[in-house]
Scaffold this motif. Sequence first.
Motif, PDB file in Angstrom:
ATOM      1  N   SER A  90       2.783   1.601  -3.433  1.00 12.66           N
ATOM      2  CA  SER A  90       1.878   1.873  -4.530  1.00 12.66           C
ATOM      3  C   SER A  90       1.572   3.368  -4.620  1.00 12.66           C
ATOM      4  CB  SER A  90       0.579   1.086  -4.367  1.00 12.66           C
ATOM      5  OG  SER A  90      -0.295   1.317  -5.450  1.00 12.66           O
ATOM      6  N   VAL A  91       1.358   3.998  -3.483  1.00  7.92           N
ATOM      7  CA  VAL A  91       1.105   5.439  -3.462  1.00  7.92           C
ATOM      8  C   VAL A  91       2.348   6.215  -3.899  1.00  7.92           C
ATOM      9  CG1 VAL A  91       0.547   7.411  -1.985  1.00  7.92           C
ATOM     10  CG2 VAL A  91      -0.675   5.251  -1.697  1.00  7.92           C
ATOM     11  N   LEU A  92       3.511   5.766  -3.451  1.00  7.70           N
ATOM     12  CA  LEU A  92       4.750   6.500  -3.737  1.00  7.70           C
ATOM     13  C   LEU A  92       5.194   6.363  -5.186  1.00  7.70           C
ATOM     14  CD1 LEU A  92       6.813   5.639  -0.514  1.00  7.70           C
ATOM     15  CD2 LEU A  92       5.736   7.829  -1.086  1.00  7.70           C
TER      16      LEU A  92
ATOM     17  N   THR B 299       3.149   5.851  -7.991  1.00  9.99           N
ATOM     18  CA  THR B 299       2.222   6.289  -9.020  1.00  9.99           C
ATOM     19  C   THR B 299       2.318   7.800  -9.215  1.00  9.99           C
ATOM     20  OG1 THR B 299       0.479   6.398  -7.335  1.00  9.99           O
ATOM     21  CG2 THR B 299       0.578   4.417  -8.711  1.00  9.99           C
TER      22      THR B 299
ATOM     23  N   ASP C  39       0.006  10.085  -9.821  1.00 14.26           N
ATOM     24  CA  ASP C  39      -0.998  10.915  -9.171  1.00 14.26           C
ATOM     25  C   ASP C  39      -1.119  10.644  -7.673  1.00 14.26           C
ATOM     26  OD1 ASP C  39      -1.987   8.408  -9.398  1.00 14.26           O
ATOM     27  OD2 ASP C  39      -3.838   8.948 -10.440  1.00 14.26           O
ATOM     28  N   GLY C  40      -0.233   9.772  -7.146  1.00 10.00           N
ATOM     29  CA  GLY C  40      -0.242   9.505  -5.711  1.00 10.00           C
ATOM     30  C   GLY C  40      -1.442   8.713  -5.246  1.00 10.00           C
ATOM     31  N   LYS C  41      -2.042   7.897  -6.145  1.00 10.80           N
ATOM     32  CA  LYS C  41      -3.178   7.060  -5.775  1.00 10.80           C
ATOM     33  C   LYS C  41      -2.779   5.590  -5.806  1.00 10.80           C
ATOM     34  CE  LYS C  41      -6.739  10.237  -7.495  1.00 10.80           C
ATOM     35  NZ  LYS C  41      -7.906  10.388  -8.405  1.00 10.80           N
ATOM     36  N   LEU C  42      -3.553   4.787  -5.080  1.00 10.40           N
ATOM     37  CA  LEU C  42      -3.296   3.354  -5.055  1.00 10.40           C
ATOM     38  C   LEU C  42      -3.601   2.740  -6.425  1.00 10.40           C
ATOM     39  CD1 LEU C  42      -4.938   2.514  -1.617  1.00 10.40           C
ATOM     40  CD2 LEU C  42      -2.501   2.373  -2.130  1.00 10.40           C
ATOM     41  N   ARG C  43      -2.763   1.787  -6.825  1.00 14.54           N
ATOM     42  CA  ARG C  43      -2.971   1.079  -8.083  1.00 14.54           C
ATOM     43  C   ARG C  43      -3.331  -0.368  -7.765  1.00 14.54           C
ATOM     44  NH1 ARG C  43       1.565   0.015 -12.808  1.00 14.54           N
ATOM     45  NH2 ARG C  43       0.154  -0.940 -14.327  1.00 14.54           N
TER      46      ARG C  43
ATOM     47  N   PHE D 202       0.833  -1.202   0.000  1.00 18.36           N
ATOM     48  CA  PHE D 202       0.000   0.000   0.000  1.00 18.36           C
ATOM     49  C   PHE D 202       0.873   1.260   0.000  1.00 18.36           C
ATOM     50  CE2 PHE D 202      -3.308  -2.947   1.184  1.00 18.36           C
ATOM     51  CZ  PHE D 202      -4.457  -2.381   0.648  1.00 18.36           C
ATOM     52  N   ALA D 203       1.923   1.249   0.790  1.00 15.85           N
ATOM     53  CA  ALA D 203       2.786   2.431   0.876  1.00 15.85           C
ATOM     54  C   ALA D 203       3.516   2.678  -0.439  1.00 15.85           C
ATOM     55  CB  ALA D 203       3.785   2.259   2.016  1.00 15.85           C
TER      56      ALA D 203
END
Length: 406
Positions: free
Chosen positions: A246-248, A250, A252-256, A243-244
């Motif tokens: 994935s945000v870092l 991408t 747009d800073g969203k989960l993939r 989770f961490a």
Amino acid sequence: MPSNYRNFRHSVPWLILLLETVFVISFYFVPSGGKTVIPTVSYADFQDVNHMMIFGFGFFLTFLRRYGFSSTGFNLLIIAFGVQCSILTESLLHLWDQREDEAVKRITKAAMSMTAVVISTAAVLGKANPVQLILMTIVEIIFFHMSKGINNAFLMVQDGVGMMHVLLFGAYFGLAVSSRFSEPSPRSEKKASTPKSDLFAMLGTLFLWVFWPSFNSVLFIEDRKKAIYNTYFALATSAVTAFALSVLTTKDGKLRMAHIHSAVLAGGVTVSYVADSIDYPWIAMILGLLASAIAILGSYSLERCWNPVLKIHDSAGVHFTFGLPGVLGALAQVVIFIIKRWNRGPRLGYYVMFHIGAFCVTISIALITGFITGLILNLKLFKTSPASKYFDDLFYWEFPHLAVGF
């Protein structure tokens, strides 16, 4: 399309009936299972593994927008075939040492061995037709048991640890087979996913996540509780890390969803080799963290650099989901072995070479046999579905409610 459909219809049913007839006749000569006073594998243990194979991997592979029926249906078909083939193969290979497992343990090991086939299937998901999948299942099961037998007989690998090589074998066998299939068109929309297909795939991930501690511990007797404990902490850490990262990673800073879908399982894959030998949970947590990082970062490098060079289309990303975390686990096994037996003197290097040799034998046999299998499967005799019908349920399944397309 009609001629290809008739070819499919005239080949699959007869192949299925022929192989099942052979299995029925062969099982007449196979004993029903050893009689033991205290069984080492319970029915509940078998249920966990069976749920993982049927529900977990069945839904795990439903991320393609137009291949959901085939992902779940063909998964059940090859597992039903493969378990029978696995029991027969292991019975033949163990005739020389007269070894006979109890019935529940035998079928549990057969189900676990199917992990290799399911992972390989994921690498060619949407491209291989049922005839190719059935033939690949039989060939891969035979060669996996041969690889495991070599490790057990000549490299002194324990049965529980040897079974964990199923993850490495499946990943690299599948990649080798995939290299022989033609790549789909880069403009094809059918190889994409939808929110609904991603949701079903995530459901499969949840099943796998829940039952993976049972998978890693079912063949251990003395250290089973330790294996469960370590596997859970590795899975938990890999999930949090996924989770961490994935945000870092991408833009747009969203989960993939693709990251979560694969990386949360990486810790369980890595720790499978050492789940029974880790004495402290923080070690399992570090392995889970590293495995999740390798899965997410590896997805970028492999998809953009490695796979295009080798002309490999890895449909489900098995290389960074199972392959690379499996390599990390095999290396961790060697490191932990050295640390625990540091004072063994000159014989330490001798034993270390056995572990490294088992790791190399597994990958080498998987790559060589997978490459040859891929060549055989792409002969005109077995290639019934055209490339234009990749990733499409409509070529195999009936949709009465659809008037035109879907």
